[in-house]
Design a protein around this motif. Structure first.
Motif, PDB file in Angstrom:
ATOM      1  N   TYR A  66    -113.649 -17.985  62.528  1.00  0.00           N
ATOM      2  CA  TYR A  66    -114.626 -18.970  62.056  1.00  0.00           C
ATOM      3  C   TYR A  66    -113.936 -20.274  61.668  1.00  0.00           C
ATOM      4  O   TYR A  66    -114.385 -21.362  62.043  1.00  0.00           O
ATOM      5  N   LEU A  72    -108.472 -11.901  51.293  1.00  0.00           N
ATOM      6  CA  LEU A  72    -108.408 -10.811  52.272  1.00  0.00           C
ATOM      7  C   LEU A  72    -107.338  -9.798  51.905  1.00  0.00           C
ATOM      8  O   LEU A  72    -107.560  -8.579  51.996  1.00  0.00           O
ATOM      9  N   GLU A  84    -113.247  -1.973  58.471  1.00  0.00           N
ATOM     10  CA  GLU A  84    -114.205  -3.027  58.141  1.00  0.00           C
ATOM     11  C   GLU A  84    -113.472  -4.300  57.742  1.00  0.00           C
ATOM     12  O   GLU A  84    -113.894  -5.408  58.097  1.00  0.00           O
ATOM     13  N   GLN A  85    -112.355  -4.130  57.012  1.00  0.00           N
ATOM     14  CA  GLN A  85    -111.546  -5.280  56.632  1.00  0.00           C
ATOM     15  C   GLN A  85    -110.955  -5.976  57.851  1.00  0.00           C
ATOM     16  O   GLN A  85    -110.854  -7.200  57.894  1.00  0.00           O
ATOM     17  N   THR A 117    -112.301  -6.213  60.803  1.00  0.00           N
ATOM     18  CA  THR A 117    -113.364  -7.036  61.387  1.00  0.00           C
ATOM     19  C   THR A 117    -113.564  -8.313  60.587  1.00  0.00           C
ATOM     20  O   THR A 117    -113.714  -9.405  61.151  1.00  0.00           O
ATOM     21  N   GLU A 118    -113.537  -8.201  59.262  1.00  0.00           N
ATOM     22  CA  GLU A 118    -113.701  -9.383  58.412  1.00  0.00           C
ATOM     23  C   GLU A 118    -112.547 -10.360  58.607  1.00  0.00           C
ATOM     24  O   GLU A 118    -112.749 -11.579  58.639  1.00  0.00           O
ATOM     25  N   ASN A 165    -113.017 -12.146  61.988  1.00  0.00           N
ATOM     26  CA  ASN A 165    -114.157 -13.062  61.923  1.00  0.00           C
ATOM     27  C   ASN A 165    -113.850 -14.272  61.056  1.00  0.00           C
ATOM     28  O   ASN A 165    -114.224 -15.406  61.392  1.00  0.00           O
ATOM     29  N   SER A 166    -113.153 -14.062  59.928  1.00  0.00           N
ATOM     30  CA  SER A 166    -112.858 -15.161  59.013  1.00  0.00           C
ATOM     31  C   SER A 166    -111.916 -16.179  59.642  1.00  0.00           C
ATOM     32  O   SER A 166    -112.166 -17.388  59.601  1.00  0.00           O
ATOM     33  N   LYS A 179    -108.451  -7.500  49.180  1.00  0.00           N
ATOM     34  CA  LYS A 179    -109.380  -6.476  49.665  1.00  0.00           C
ATOM     35  C   LYS A 179    -108.635  -5.374  50.423  1.00  0.00           C
ATOM     36  O   LYS A 179    -108.997  -4.207  50.332  1.00  0.00           O
TER      37      LYS A 179
END
Length: 381
Positions: free
Chosen positions: A266, A240, A255-256, A258-259, A262-263, A243
């Protein structure tokens, strides 16, 4: 300057966070600390000269990069005026050039010995990570900082009172996050909108990058505390963070974000869905947050206000492993991280994790990982 016990604890916590986030050894040094820290920094100095003395007599900038020509590796240093000491992270290697005005060469005889220096793509990665975390941490713990410190420069008296507000909100957010309650993300959104906190840059892209780095750090700690292995968390974290640094626009960074959410969500939910009872989760969280303290079955039982026999039986029935074995495995997993990501002497790692017998530590490490600590360090993972 002597640091109070409470402030010393906060400094040690920050050192641990810096190490987790950068994957590098980290330490804090002042005239009073005698070159010791919670994360035992691998000193590149010898011949009786202290790290503090060397930096204090030569460094003219708040931030600087130290270069070890013999090993071809760098250290990054930040001077804390209010604490009269230096935070240092390293060693590491990088390809890009460092600013000449912020570069200090280590003289002959002061090189690092057998430096295990991970490769970082850019110096700016280390610099941003360290500064963002120090800035974030001291905003939330203003008792250490003073009005005219460079970190809190420009904060008026009202501002100093205000910093406690986002800290309390953050704690509530993390409680929601640890319980995998989606309401936590709405709280995070409100926290972002309501706070005036900045992250060290007037450039919008750099500011958002710094914030996302801090967000990764905030979410990393509760995952490790509930028992997710540091290897799993840090592998995801490194991906991450890479990125984040390679993103060039606000759209990409959003967008990062959100990732990132979410990561982490999860992994937290996956850990929670293992079906552990509140009892077992509490035991595991207690152990994970006390890896650097003496912990045994009785310690856990006292914390739970139950008998050792009952705690051991309940834990094994649910987890399929004895509580004693789980404590040992947890300490060895932390030892793995320290062996790989620091240059601490193996004997110091053993003592930090409360293995008073070096031989027992080596045998336990090999029994669980299949390699001795020295073999593990030489092979790199």
């Amino acid at each position: 300057m002597t640091i109070s016990n409470s402030n010393h604890t906060k400094v040690n916590e920050l050192i641990s966070i810096l190490s987790d986030m950068t994957g590098l050894a980290a330490g804090y040094y002042s005239s009073a600390c005698h070159e010791k820290s919670a994360f035992q920094f691998a000193a590149p100095f010898s011949k009786g000269q202290s790290i503090f003395e060397f930096l204090y007599n030569r460094v003219e900038n708040v931030e600087c990069f130290l270069y070890d020509e013999g090993e071809g590796c760098y250290f990054f240093s930040v001077w804390m005026e209010t604490l009269q000491g230096f935070f240092i992270t390293g060693p590491y290697r990088a390809a890009d050039a460092v600013p000449d005005e912020c570069l200090v060469y280590l003289p002959d005889g002061l090189q690092a010995e057998e430096a295990h220096a991970p490769y970082k793509y850019r110096h700016h990665y280390v610099r941003t990570m360290v500064n963002s975390m120090i800035r974030h941490y001291f905003y939330y713990y203003p008792g250490i900082a003073y009005e005219y410190d460079w970190i809190t420069q420009g904060m008026n008296e009202a501002g100093m009172d205000y910093v406690y507000h986002p800290y309390e909100q953050e704690k509530k957010f993390l409680e929601y996050f640890k319980n995998t309650d989606p309401e936590g993300f709405e709280m995070l959104k409100n926290l972002e909108q309501e706070t005036d906190m900045t992250f060290g840059s007037e450039a919008p892209v750099r500011e958002l990058k710094n914030y996302l780095i801090v967000l990764c750090a905030i979410l990393t700690r509760p995952l490790i505390e509930i028992g997710v292995t540091s290897t799993e968390v840090m592998t995801m974290n490194r991906s991450l963070l890479s990125k984040i640094e390679n993103s060039d626009t606000l759209n990409q960074l959003n967008e990062q974000k959100t990732e990132i959410l979410n990561s982490f969500y999860y992994i937290m939910k996956k850990e929670r869905n293992k079906g552990y009872s509140p009892f077992t989760r509490q035991v595991r969280e207690f152990i994970q947050s006390h890896l650097r303290k003496p912990v045994d079955v009785k310690t856990v039982a006292d914390y739970m206000n139950l008998t050792p026999g009952y705690v051991s039986t309940m834990f094994k029935e649910e987890c399929g492993v004895t509580l004693k074995r789980y404590i040992l495995e947890s300490k060895i997993r932390e030892a793995e991280r320290l062996v790989i990501y620091s240059d601490m002497p193996l004997s110091d790692i053993a003592l930090m994790l409360c293995f008073n017998d070096q031989t027992y530590f080596t045998k336990a490490f090999k029994r669980i990982t299949g390699r001795t600590p020295m073999q593990y360090r030489k092979q790199g993972s």
